[in-house]
Design a protein around this motif. Structure first.
Motif, PDB file in Angstrom:
ATOM      1  N   ILE A  78       0.868  -1.174   0.000  1.00  0.00           N
ATOM      2  CA  ILE A  78       0.000   0.000   0.000  1.00  0.00           C
ATOM      3  C   ILE A  78       0.905   1.223   0.000  1.00  0.00           C
ATOM      4  CG2 ILE A  78      -1.809  -1.184   1.316  1.00  0.00           C
ATOM      5  CD1 ILE A  78      -0.987   0.700   3.697  1.00  0.00           C
ATOM      6  N   GLY A  79       0.335   2.397  -0.201  1.00  0.00           N
ATOM      7  CA  GLY A  79       1.165   3.583  -0.095  1.00  0.00           C
ATOM      8  C   GLY A  79       0.573   4.807  -0.754  1.00  0.00           C
ATOM      9  N   ILE A  80       1.404   5.840  -0.819  1.00  0.00           N
ATOM     10  CA  ILE A  80       1.022   7.145  -1.360  1.00  0.00           C
ATOM     11  C   ILE A  80       2.134   7.605  -2.284  1.00  0.00           C
ATOM     12  CG2 ILE A  80       0.227   9.469  -0.785  1.00  0.00           C
ATOM     13  CD1 ILE A  80      -0.062   8.463   2.137  1.00  0.00           C
ATOM     14  N   ASP A  81       1.772   8.093  -3.457  1.00  0.00           N
ATOM     15  CA  ASP A  81       2.763   8.524  -4.442  1.00  0.00           C
ATOM     16  C   ASP A  81       2.474   9.946  -4.895  1.00  0.00           C
ATOM     17  OD1 ASP A  81       4.980   7.952  -6.364  1.00  0.00           O
ATOM     18  OD2 ASP A  81       3.389   8.271  -7.839  1.00  0.00           O
ATOM     19  N   GLY A  82       3.504  10.578  -5.442  1.00  0.00           N
ATOM     20  CA  GLY A  82       3.325  11.865  -6.096  1.00  0.00           C
ATOM     21  C   GLY A  82       3.110  13.025  -5.160  1.00  0.00           C
ATOM     22  N   ASP A  83       3.663  12.940  -3.937  1.00  0.00           N
ATOM     23  CA  ASP A  83       3.512  14.028  -2.969  1.00  0.00           C
ATOM     24  C   ASP A  83       2.040  14.343  -2.723  1.00  0.00           C
ATOM     25  OD1 ASP A  83       4.706  15.764  -1.176  1.00  0.00           O
ATOM     26  OD2 ASP A  83       4.825  17.417  -2.590  1.00  0.00           O
ATOM     27  N   THR A  84       1.219  13.288  -2.700  1.00  0.00           N
ATOM     28  CA  THR A  84      -0.223  13.426  -2.523  1.00  0.00           C
ATOM     29  C   THR A  84      -0.570  13.650  -1.057  1.00  0.00           C
ATOM     30  OG1 THR A  84      -0.662  11.986  -4.413  1.00  0.00           O
ATOM     31  CG2 THR A  84      -2.445  12.242  -2.811  1.00  0.00           C
ATOM     32  N   ALA A  85      -1.448  14.596  -0.787  1.00  0.00           N
ATOM     33  CA  ALA A  85      -1.931  14.821   0.572  1.00  0.00           C
ATOM     34  C   ALA A  85      -2.893  13.702   0.956  1.00  0.00           C
ATOM     35  CB  ALA A  85      -2.617  16.176   0.671  1.00  0.00           C
ATOM     36  N   LEU A  86      -2.797  13.233   2.187  1.00  0.00           N
ATOM     37  CA  LEU A  86      -3.624  12.118   2.644  1.00  0.00           C
ATOM     38  C   LEU A  86      -4.877  12.642   3.328  1.00  0.00           C
ATOM     39  CD1 LEU A  86      -3.889   9.063   2.953  1.00  0.00           C
ATOM     40  CD2 LEU A  86      -2.598   9.231   5.097  1.00  0.00           C
ATOM     41  N   GLY A  87      -6.025  12.421   2.684  1.00  0.00           N
ATOM     42  CA  GLY A  87      -7.301  12.840   3.237  1.00  0.00           C
ATOM     43  C   GLY A  87      -8.078  11.671   3.799  1.00  0.00           C
ATOM     44  N   ILE A  88      -9.340  11.922   4.159  1.00  0.00           N
ATOM     45  CA  ILE A  88     -10.122  10.878   4.825  1.00  0.00           C
ATOM     46  C   ILE A  88     -10.387   9.690   3.896  1.00  0.00           C
ATOM     47  CG2 ILE A  88     -11.173  12.476   6.471  1.00  0.00           C
ATOM     48  CD1 ILE A  88     -13.708  12.409   4.757  1.00  0.00           C
ATOM     49  N   GLU A  89     -10.659   9.960   2.616  1.00  0.00           N
ATOM     50  CA  GLU A  89     -10.930   8.853   1.693  1.00  0.00           C
ATOM     51  C   GLU A  89      -9.689   7.981   1.513  1.00  0.00           C
ATOM     52  OE1 GLU A  89     -13.651  12.273   0.665  1.00  0.00           O
ATOM     53  OE2 GLU A  89     -11.470  12.040   0.907  1.00  0.00           O
ATOM     54  N   GLY A  90      -8.539   8.634   1.348  1.00  0.00           N
ATOM     55  CA  GLY A  90      -7.312   7.875   1.156  1.00  0.00           C
ATOM     56  C   GLY A  90      -6.938   7.060   2.370  1.00  0.00           C
ATOM     57  N   ALA A  91      -7.050   7.656   3.549  1.00  0.00           N
ATOM     58  CA  ALA A  91      -6.717   6.936   4.770  1.00  0.00           C
ATOM     59  C   ALA A  91      -7.639   5.736   4.964  1.00  0.00           C
ATOM     60  CB  ALA A  91      -6.797   7.870   5.971  1.00  0.00           C
ATOM     61  N   CYS A  92      -8.908   5.922   4.695  1.00  0.00           N
ATOM     62  CA  CYS A  92      -9.877   4.831   4.848  1.00  0.00           C
ATOM     63  C   CYS A  92      -9.611   3.721   3.824  1.00  0.00           C
ATOM     64  CB  CYS A  92     -11.283   5.383   4.703  1.00  0.00           C
ATOM     65  SG  CYS A  92     -12.577   4.272   5.281  1.00  0.00           S
ATOM     66  N   HIS A  93      -9.289   4.115   2.592  1.00  0.00           N
ATOM     67  CA  HIS A  93      -9.016   3.132   1.539  1.00  0.00           C
ATOM     68  C   HIS A  93      -7.788   2.298   1.885  1.00  0.00           C
ATOM     69  CE1 HIS A  93      -8.931   1.399  -2.482  1.00  0.00           C
ATOM     70  NE2 HIS A  93      -7.668   1.783  -2.597  1.00  0.00           N
ATOM     71  N   LEU A  94      -6.712   2.935   2.302  1.00  0.00           N
ATOM     72  CA  LEU A  94      -5.493   2.205   2.632  1.00  0.00           C
ATOM     73  C   LEU A  94      -5.694   1.315   3.856  1.00  0.00           C
ATOM     74  CD1 LEU A  94      -2.771   4.948   2.047  1.00  0.00           C
ATOM     75  CD2 LEU A  94      -3.481   3.122   0.499  1.00  0.00           C
ATOM     76  N   ALA A  95      -6.410   1.813   4.849  1.00  0.00           N
ATOM     77  CA  ALA A  95      -6.697   0.991   6.029  1.00  0.00           C
ATOM     78  C   ALA A  95      -7.507  -0.244   5.637  1.00  0.00           C
ATOM     79  CB  ALA A  95      -7.444   1.809   7.072  1.00  0.00           C
ATOM     80  N   GLY A  96      -8.437  -0.064   4.703  1.00  0.00           N
ATOM     81  CA  GLY A  96      -9.234  -1.197   4.244  1.00  0.00           C
ATOM     82  C   GLY A  96      -8.393  -2.273   3.596  1.00  0.00           C
ATOM     83  N   ARG A  97      -7.387  -1.865   2.814  1.00  0.00           N
ATOM     84  CA  ARG A  97      -6.506  -2.848   2.176  1.00  0.00           C
ATOM     85  C   ARG A  97      -5.683  -3.591   3.221  1.00  0.00           C
ATOM     86  NH1 ARG A  97      -9.521  -1.009  -0.554  1.00  0.00           N
ATOM     87  NH2 ARG A  97     -10.485  -2.907   0.233  1.00  0.00           N
ATOM     88  N   VAL A  98      -5.241  -2.875   4.256  1.00  0.00           N
ATOM     89  CA  VAL A  98      -4.490  -3.528   5.333  1.00  0.00           C
ATOM     90  C   VAL A  98      -5.375  -4.545   6.043  1.00  0.00           C
ATOM     91  CG1 VAL A  98      -3.340  -3.160   7.551  1.00  0.00           C
ATOM     92  CG2 VAL A  98      -2.944  -1.569   5.671  1.00  0.00           C
ATOM     93  N   LEU A  99      -6.602  -4.168   6.337  1.00  0.00           N
ATOM     94  CA  LEU A  99      -7.506  -5.088   7.028  1.00  0.00           C
ATOM     95  C   LEU A  99      -7.873  -6.281   6.155  1.00  0.00           C
ATOM     96  CD1 LEU A  99      -9.786  -2.489   8.847  1.00  0.00           C
ATOM     97  CD2 LEU A  99      -7.916  -3.854   9.806  1.00  0.00           C
ATOM     98  N   ASP A 100      -7.887  -6.102   4.840  1.00  0.00           N
ATOM     99  CA  ASP A 100      -8.108  -7.240   3.937  1.00  0.00           C
ATOM    100  C   ASP A 100      -6.994  -8.281   4.113  1.00  0.00           C
ATOM    101  OD1 ASP A 100     -10.418  -6.161   2.865  1.00  0.00           O
ATOM    102  OD2 ASP A 100      -9.420  -5.334   1.090  1.00  0.00           O
ATOM    103  N   VAL A 101      -5.769  -7.814   4.259  1.00  0.00           N
ATOM    104  CA  VAL A 101      -4.645  -8.733   4.466  1.00  0.00           C
ATOM    105  C   VAL A 101      -4.809  -9.470   5.789  1.00  0.00           C
ATOM    106  CG1 VAL A 101      -2.141  -8.871   4.802  1.00  0.00           C
ATOM    107  CG2 VAL A 101      -3.074  -7.332   3.065  1.00  0.00           C
ATOM    108  N   VAL A 102      -5.215  -8.744   6.829  1.00  0.00           N
ATOM    109  CA  VAL A 102      -5.408  -9.368   8.137  1.00  0.00           C
ATOM    110  C   VAL A 102      -6.506 -10.424   8.070  1.00  0.00           C
ATOM    111  CG1 VAL A 102      -6.075  -8.962  10.530  1.00  0.00           C
ATOM    112  CG2 VAL A 102      -4.582  -7.326   9.362  1.00  0.00           C
TER     113      VAL A 102
END
Length: 250
Positions: A42-66
């Motif tokens: 997972i991650g963030i590219d292009g000097d992108t600011a992390l907002g609520i949608e991005g944080a939720c999306h990445l957390a969801g991918r982590v929980l999918d692995v768990v």
């Protein structure tokens, strides 16, 4: 400062046989082969600011692995701005979304999924804490430029002159942004060699990752945080003493 290594080159070096990692709206998700198994990414590219949608999306991918079980390691690639400090995101509880992402990574690690951060560009503030500093081991590539808070922002918060903070930063790594200072404080464990395949280097970090957080010990050994480890140990000792006294009183 050397140029940062672009994402496509990082992925090619990590997964020379190909991968299923994709990039959409500045967010990185997917996986690839590593040491006979799979490495979730997972991650963030292009000097992108992390907002609520991005944080939720990445957390969801982590929980999918768990949820999938096993011991699939998770690599967090980081080239972000700070958190997205819009009025909308703040009102919707951005701090809670960032905390959710950090806790998802901590949960994954506790459930047997080693987490490794790889900082290859910029990162700052809440986005840095919720991604890079939430992994068990944080590595970096030359050209990375992390900061918890830049000095102009520190000056605004503390009301100290910028020149004073700049002078302090020259002798106190905790005050100073930049990769070298993060290495000296122990926040970054190692700087990887971009001229060598990254897959084996990341694989070694996963295999050799310590059972406990060693950032304070590294900071002490490298001279960047000479008292943090002692203070942390004293706090833990005090808490343990309180627990014992309460148990005896019960």
């Amino acid at each position: 400062m050397p140029d940062k290594m672009p994402l496509d080159a990082i992925l090619a070096s990590l997964f020379p046989e190909g991968h299923a990692v994709t990039l959409a709206d500045g967010l990185i998700t997917g996986d690839g082969p590593l040491n006979g198994g799979r490495l979730a990414v997972i991650g963030i590219d292009g000097d992108t600011a992390l907002g609520i949608e991005g944080a939720c999306h990445l957390a969801g991918r982590v929980l999918d692995v768990v949820r999938a079980g096993g011991a699939t390691p998770i690599l967090v690639l980081i080239d972000s701005d700070s958190q997205r400090m819009s009025r909308r995101d703040e009102l919707l509880g951005l701090n809670e979304y960032l905390a959710h992402l950090a806790k998802a990574l901590l949960l994954a690690d506790a459930q047997g999924h080693p987490t490794v951060g790889l900082l290859y560009g910029h990162s700052a503030a809440g986005a840095f804490i919720a991604t890079a500093l939430a992994t068990r081991v944080l590595a970096a590539l030359p050209g990375a430029h992390p900061s918890v808070m830049d000095l102009p922002s520190v000056a605004r918060v503390t009301k100290l002159p910028l020149e004073t903070l700049q002078a302090m930063a020259r002798s106190t790594p905790v005050f100073a942004p930049g990769l070298d200072n993060m290495v000296q404080t122990g926040a970054v464990q190692v700087v990887l060699d971009p001229d060598k395949p990254l897959g084996p280097q990341v694989g070694a970090l996963i295999a050799e990752s310590p059972a406990d957080d060693t950032r304070d010990a590294l900071g002490l050994a490298r001279g960047g945080r000479p008292v943090a480890r002692d203070i942390a140990a004293r706090v833990v000792g005090e808490v343990q003493g309180v627990v014992v006294r309460e148990a005896q009183g019960a």
